[in-house]
Design a protein around this motif. Structure first.
Motif, short mmCIF file in Angstrom:
data_model
loop_
_atom_site.label_atom_id
_atom_site.label_comp_id
_atom_site.label_asym_id
_atom_site.label_seq_id
_atom_site.Cartn_x
_atom_site.Cartn_y
_atom_site.Cartn_z
N GLY A 123 0.83 -1.20 0.00
CA GLY A 123 0.00 0.00 0.00
C GLY A 123 0.86 1.24 0.00
N GLU A 124 0.34 2.30 0.65
CA GLU A 124 1.06 3.57 0.64
C GLU A 124 2.11 3.59 1.74
OE1 GLU A 124 -0.78 7.73 0.94
OE2 GLU A 124 -2.16 6.53 -0.28
N LEU A 125 3.36 3.82 1.39
CA LEU A 125 4.42 3.89 2.40
C LEU A 125 5.33 5.07 2.10
CD1 LEU A 125 5.87 0.26 2.79
CD2 LEU A 125 4.29 1.42 4.34
N ASP A 126 5.82 5.73 3.14
CA ASP A 126 6.84 6.74 2.92
C ASP A 126 8.20 6.07 2.73
OD1 ASP A 126 5.38 9.28 3.20
OD2 ASP A 126 4.91 8.47 5.17
N VAL A 127 8.49 5.13 3.61
CA VAL A 127 9.80 4.46 3.52
C VAL A 127 9.63 2.95 3.71
CG1 VAL A 127 12.15 4.35 4.44
CG2 VAL A 127 10.89 6.49 4.57
N LEU A 128 10.26 2.18 2.83
CA LEU A 128 10.34 0.74 3.03
C LEU A 128 11.79 0.40 3.37
CD1 LEU A 128 9.13 -2.16 2.86
CD2 LEU A 128 9.82 -2.17 0.46
N LEU A 129 12.01 -0.14 4.58
CA LEU A 129 13.35 -0.55 4.98
C LEU A 129 13.50 -2.04 4.71
CD1 LEU A 129 13.43 1.21 8.48
CD2 LEU A 129 14.61 1.99 6.43
N VAL A 130 14.59 -2.44 4.09
CA VAL A 130 14.82 -3.85 3.81
C VAL A 130 15.97 -4.33 4.69
CG1 VAL A 130 15.32 -5.58 2.05
CG2 VAL A 130 14.08 -3.49 1.43
N ASP A 131 15.66 -5.21 5.64
CA ASP A 131 16.69 -5.75 6.54
C ASP A 131 17.25 -7.02 5.90
OD1 ASP A 131 18.24 -6.15 8.81
OD2 ASP A 131 16.71 -7.32 9.81
N THR A 132 18.57 -7.13 5.87
CA THR A 132 19.21 -8.23 5.14
C THR A 132 20.06 -9.09 6.08
OG1 THR A 132 21.16 -6.88 4.68
CG2 THR A 132 19.40 -6.81 3.06
N PRO A 133 20.36 -10.31 5.65
CA PRO A 133 21.32 -11.12 6.41
C PRO A 133 22.74 -10.62 6.12
CG PRO A 133 20.61 -12.30 4.46
CD PRO A 133 19.83 -11.02 4.49
N PRO A 134 23.75 -11.06 6.88
CA PRO A 134 25.11 -10.64 6.57
C PRO A 134 25.59 -11.24 5.26
CG PRO A 134 25.09 -12.24 8.38
CD PRO A 134 23.68 -11.87 8.11
N GLY A 135 26.56 -10.58 4.64
CA GLY A 135 27.19 -11.15 3.46
C GLY A 135 26.87 -10.43 2.17
N THR A 136 27.29 -11.05 1.09
CA THR A 136 27.10 -10.49 -0.25
C THR A 136 26.73 -11.65 -1.15
OG1 THR A 136 29.48 -10.79 -0.55
CG2 THR A 136 28.74 -8.58 -0.04
N SER A 137 25.58 -12.26 -0.89
CA SER A 137 25.30 -13.48 -1.63
C SER A 137 23.86 -13.52 -2.14
CB SER A 137 25.65 -14.67 -0.76
OG SER A 137 25.64 -15.85 -1.51
N ASP A 138 23.28 -14.70 -2.13
CA ASP A 138 21.97 -14.90 -2.77
C ASP A 138 20.91 -13.88 -2.38
OD1 ASP A 138 22.14 -17.58 -4.32
OD2 ASP A 138 23.11 -18.00 -2.43
N GLU A 139 20.71 -13.68 -1.08
CA GLU A 139 19.63 -12.81 -0.63
C GLU A 139 19.80 -11.40 -1.18
OE1 GLU A 139 21.40 -14.78 1.27
OE2 GLU A 139 20.21 -15.74 2.83
N HIS A 140 21.04 -10.92 -1.14
CA HIS A 140 21.31 -9.54 -1.54
C HIS A 140 21.09 -9.35 -3.03
CE1 HIS A 140 23.53 -10.88 1.92
NE2 HIS A 140 23.26 -9.70 2.44
N LEU A 141 21.58 -10.32 -3.79
CA LEU A 141 21.39 -10.25 -5.23
C LEU A 141 19.92 -10.36 -5.58
CD1 LEU A 141 24.42 -12.45 -6.30
CD2 LEU A 141 24.17 -10.00 -6.60
N ALA A 142 19.22 -11.23 -4.85
CA ALA A 142 17.79 -11.43 -5.15
C ALA A 142 17.01 -10.15 -4.88
CB ALA A 142 17.24 -12.58 -4.29
N VAL A 143 17.30 -9.48 -3.78
CA VAL A 143 16.57 -8.25 -3.47
C VAL A 143 16.82 -7.22 -4.56
CG1 VAL A 143 16.54 -6.26 -1.93
CG2 VAL A 143 16.50 -8.55 -0.98
N LEU A 144 18.08 -7.04 -4.93
CA LEU A 144 18.40 -6.02 -5.92
C LEU A 144 17.79 -6.35 -7.27
CD1 LEU A 144 22.08 -5.18 -5.08
CD2 LEU A 144 20.03 -3.86 -4.62
#
Lengths: 268, 361
Positions: A123-144
Motif C-alpha cells: 500500500g502507501e508507504l513513505d519508507v520501506l526498509l529492507v533488513d538483510t542477512p550478513p554477506g554479499t550473496s543470494d539474498e542480496h542479489l535477489a533483493v536487488l
C-alpha cells in the motif's frame, strides 16, 4: 501491464536497504529503531525482513506469530498498530514452529525473496526498509534483482567499531559499488559502553572504526549508537525503546540518524 | 596437478570480472507458490519447509520443491548421482584425526573469535598438528584474527598450501585468495559450494590432529555443503556459539535443529559475551541480557552440555583486531581461564570419542 511493472511497490516513496558484511552488528536492531523513529516522525513505514535463516524483526517488534493473509493484490503485511503506520513482512510469520530451521540453498531463498518483493501489498508507504542477512550473496542479489524495476534510494551500512567488522563492511561497500546501489551512509553501532555503576566509558569493541571507514571510502557518516543495555533490553522484550527512554543519549543518537537519513531521502 | 592450476586461475579470474554477479543462476520466476488460498492464511500447513537435498529420492518431487528454479533439474535425476568429490575428500582427509565445526545461527556472536582461539589453544601443544579452515566465503574474518591478512596461498604438487601461523598451525580462508581487503566475493550458492569443495579436496592439509572449521551464520549453502562433503569422513561434532539474549538464542535453536536434521553430533554450547566486568569499578553488567535464561536455560531445555560462558572483555576484541592470540596476550584473565576450560572439555570429548569408536570396532 504498466501497473504490474511497479506492482505492489507503486505507492512506496523510498526504498532503503540496511546492509552489513558482518553478522550481529545490529542490522535488525538499527532497522527496527529507524522504523520506529520514522514512525514517530509521522511517516508510514514498512520493513521487509529478507533474513530467511535468522529472522529477528518479528520478535524485536513483539509481533507474536500472526498468520499472513492474502488479498486480491497479494500478501497482506502484518501491522504493528491499528493506524497501520508500521508494516512488516518476514519469513518468521510463515513458519509453523519458531525453532524450525529454514535449511534452504540459494535458489529457493531467491524465489521466496522474489515473492516477498513483488507480492506483498504494502500500500502507501513513505519508507520501506529492507533488513538483510550478513554477506554479499543470494539474498542480496535477489533483493536487488527484484527491485531493479523500482527505484532503490540506497543503502545504509551498519558496522561495529572493530577492524574485524569494518573489514567485512568494506567488502559490502564494494558490493554496493559493483551493483550500483548508492550508499546513504554508515552507522557505527555498539560504540562504547558507559558502566551504569561508575559511568566509566569502556570501548568494548574498540572505537571510531565506523567514522574512519566513512572517511576512507568517502561515505557519509550518519552517527554512532552506543552500546546501551536499555536498548538491548528493549529489543529483547520487543518494546519501543524510543517511547520508553526519550531522555537517553541513545535516543538522541537514533533520532538524529533517522532525521539525517530522512533529509537525504527527501532532497535526493 | 593441472586441474589445480586451472581451478586457481579460475578463482582469480572470477574476482576480476565485475559483471559476474548476475549471470550465475537462472532468475527465479514468480513460480514460488504455497498452498495459499485467497482470503485464507498463507501459513503452509502441511508443506515441508526443507529442501530435501539434491541427491535424495524426493529431489524435485517434494512439496517444498514447488517453484524452486532447480526443480526440473532435480526431478530429472541428474543430481542424484553421488558427487565423486565426497569420496575424494574422504581419501584426502583420512589423515585428519578430529574434525570440529564451529556453528551459530546468529552472526557476530564470536564464531571466528572462538574458532581462532580454539585453534591457538589446541596448537599450544607442539606435538599436535592443527588446521583452521574458514568457510565463510562472503565475510572471511579469520585471516585478520590470525594476523595473516595480506598473505597468499601457494601451490605445490600436492595442492594449495595453507598459510602457517606456527609450525603446527595452518590456516585456509578465501581471504587469503583475494588480492585486496576491499574485494567482495559476490557469489551465489553454487559457487560458494564449489569453493568449499576445493578447500577440502585440493588443500594440502597433511597429517592433522585437529581440523577446526569456522562457518558463516545461518543454515544454508555453506552449512549443507560442508556437512555433505564431509559425510564420508568422521566428524567429531559441532560447537554451537551463542550470546545470552533471546534474539540470538532464537536463531541458535534453529542451528541446533539443523544439526539434528543432518545428524551432526553437538559437542556443546559456548555462551560468549556473557556479562561485562567494568575495568574501573569491577562491577558486572549484562550488556546482552539473558532475558530467557541465556544459554544455560536453552541447554537445560534441549539437553545439551554448556561448555562455558566467556565474559565480554575489550581485550579480546583488541587481540582479534591485532591478529594476536588473546590467550597468550592476557593469559591470566578470567576470559582466558574460561577458554582453557572449554578447550579442555573439547579435547576430552574428542579423545573419549576415539576410544568409543575403537571399542565398538
Amino acid at each position: 501491464m504498466e501497473q504490474s511493472n511497479d506492482g505492489n511497490l507503486a505507492q512506496v516513496q523510498h526504498v532503503v536497504l540496511v546492509l552489513s558484511g558482518k553478522g550481529g552488528v545490529g542490522k535488525s536492531t538499527i532497522t527496527t529503531e529507524l522504523a520506529l523513529a520514522l514512525r514517530h516522525a509521522g511517516k508510514k513505514v514498512g520493513i521487509l525482513d529478507v533474513d530467511l535463516c535468522g529472522p529477528s524483526i518479528p520478535r524485536m517488534l513483539s509481533m507474536g506469530r500472526p498468520d499472513v493473509h492474502q488479498c486480491d493484490s497479494g500478501w497482506v503485511p502484518v501491522y504493528t498498530d491499528a493506524q497501520k503506520s508500521l508494516a512488516l513482512m518476514s519469513i518468521g510469520f510463515l513458519l509453523e514452529d519458531p525453532d524450525e530451521a529454514v535449511v534452504w540453498r540459494g535458489p529457493k531463498k531467491t524465489a521466496l525473496i522474489g515473492q516477498f518483493v513483488s507480492d506483498v501489498a504494502w500500500g502507501e508507504l513513505d519508507v520501506l526498509l529492507v533488513d538483510t542477512p550478513p554477506g554479499t550473496s543470494d539474498e542480496h542479489l535477489a533483493v536487488l534483482e527484484n527491485l531493479k524495476k523500482h527505484r532503490v534510494d540506497g543503502a545504509v551500512l551498519v558496522t561495529t567499531p572493530q577492524a574485524v567488522s569494518t573489514g567485512d563492511v568494506r567488502r559490502e561497500i564494494t558490493f554496493c559499488k559493483k551493483t550500483g546501489v548508492p550508499i546513504l551512509g554508515i552507522i557505527e553501532n555498539m560504540s562504547g559502553f558507559v558502566c551504569p555503576h561508575c559511568s566509566e566509558c569502556s570501548n568494548i569493541f574498540s572505537k571510531g572504526g565506523g567514522e574512519e571507514l566513512a572517511k576512507l571510502t568517502g561515505s557519509v557518516f550518519l552517527g554512532s549508537v552506543p552500546l546501551d543495555p536499555l536498548l538491548s533490553g528493549s529489543i529483547e522484550e520487543g518494546k519501543d525503546f524510543l517511547q520508553s527512554f526519550p531522555n537517553s543519549a541513545t535516543f538522541s543518537a537514533i533520532s538524529s540518524i533517522s532525521q539525517t537519513l530522512l533529509n537525504s531521502l527527501q532532497t535526493a | 596437478f593441472s586441474h589445480l592450476v586451472n581451478s586457481l586461475s579460475n578463482v582469480r579470474h572470477i574476482y576480476s570480472r565485475s559483471q559476474c554477479y548476475f549471470d550465475t543462476w537462472p532468475r527465479a520466476g514468480g513460480g514460488y507458490t504455497t498452498d495459499a488460498k485467497i482470503g485464507g492464511s498463507v501459513k503452509p500447513s502441511s508443506y515441508d519447509i526443507y529442501c530435501p537435498g539434491t541427491t535424495s529420492e524426493q529431489a524435485g518431487k517434494s512439496a517444498s520443491c514447488q517453484g524452486c528454479p532447480n526443480q526440473t533439474l532435480c526431478a530429472s535425476g541428474a543430481t542424484k548421482a553421488p558427487d565423486p568429490a565426497i569420496a575424494e575428500i574422504a581419501e584426502k582427509l583420512s589423515t585428519v584425526k578430529h574434525k570440529i565445526l564451529v556453528l551459530s545461527g546468529k552472526g557476530g556472536v564470536g564464531k571466528s573469535t572462538f574458532s581462532a582461539h580454539l585453534a591457538h589453544a589446541l596448537a599450544s601443544d607442539s606435538t599436535k598438528e592443527v588446521a583452521l579452515l574458514d568457510v565463510d566465503i562472503c565475510g572471511p574474518s579469520i585471516p585478520r584474527i590470525m594476523g595473516i591478512e595480506g598473505e597468499q596461498v601457494h601451490q605445490s604438487g600436492s595442492g594449495w598450501s595453507p598459510v602457517y601461523v606456527d609450525d603446527n598451525l595452518a590456516v585456509m580462508s578465501i581471504g587469503l585468495l583475494l588480492s585486496s581487503p576491499d574485494d567482495a566475493v559476490i557469489w551465489r550458492g553454487p559457487k560458494k559450494n564449489g569453493m568449499i569443495k576445493q578447500f577440502l579436496r585440493d588443500v594440502d592439509w597433511g597429517d592433522l590432529d585437529y581440523l577446526v572449521v569456522d562457518t558463516p551464520p545461518g543454515t544454508s549453502d555453506e552449512h549443507l555443503s560442508i556437512v555433505q562433503y564431509l559425510s564420508s569422513t568422521h566428524v567429531d561434532g559441532a560447537i554451537i556459539i551463542t550470546t545470552p539474549q533471546e534474539v540470538s538464542l532464537q536463531d541458535v535453536r534453529k542451528e541446533i535443529r539443523f544439526c539434528k536434521k543432518v545428524k551432526l553430533p553437538i559437542i556443546g554450547v559456548v555462551e560468549n559475551m556473557s556479562g561485562f566486568v567494568c575495568p574501573k569499578c569491577k562491577n558486572t553488567s549484562q550488556i546482552f541480557p539473558p532475558t530467557t535464561g541465556g544459554a544455560e536455560q536453552m541447554c537445560a531445555d534441549l539437553n545439551l552440555p554448556l561448555l562455558g560462558k566467556v565474559p565480554l572483555d575489550p581485550r579480546i576484541a583488541r587481540s582479534c583486531d591485532e591478529g594476536k592470540s588473546f590467550l597468550s596476550e592476557v593469559p591470566d584473565s578470567p576470559a582466558a581461564e574460561v577458554y582453557r576450560r572449554i578447550v579442555q572439555s573439547i579435547q576430552d570429548y574428542c579423545s573419549n570419542h576415539v576410544t568409543e569408536q575403537q571399542s565398538t570396532t
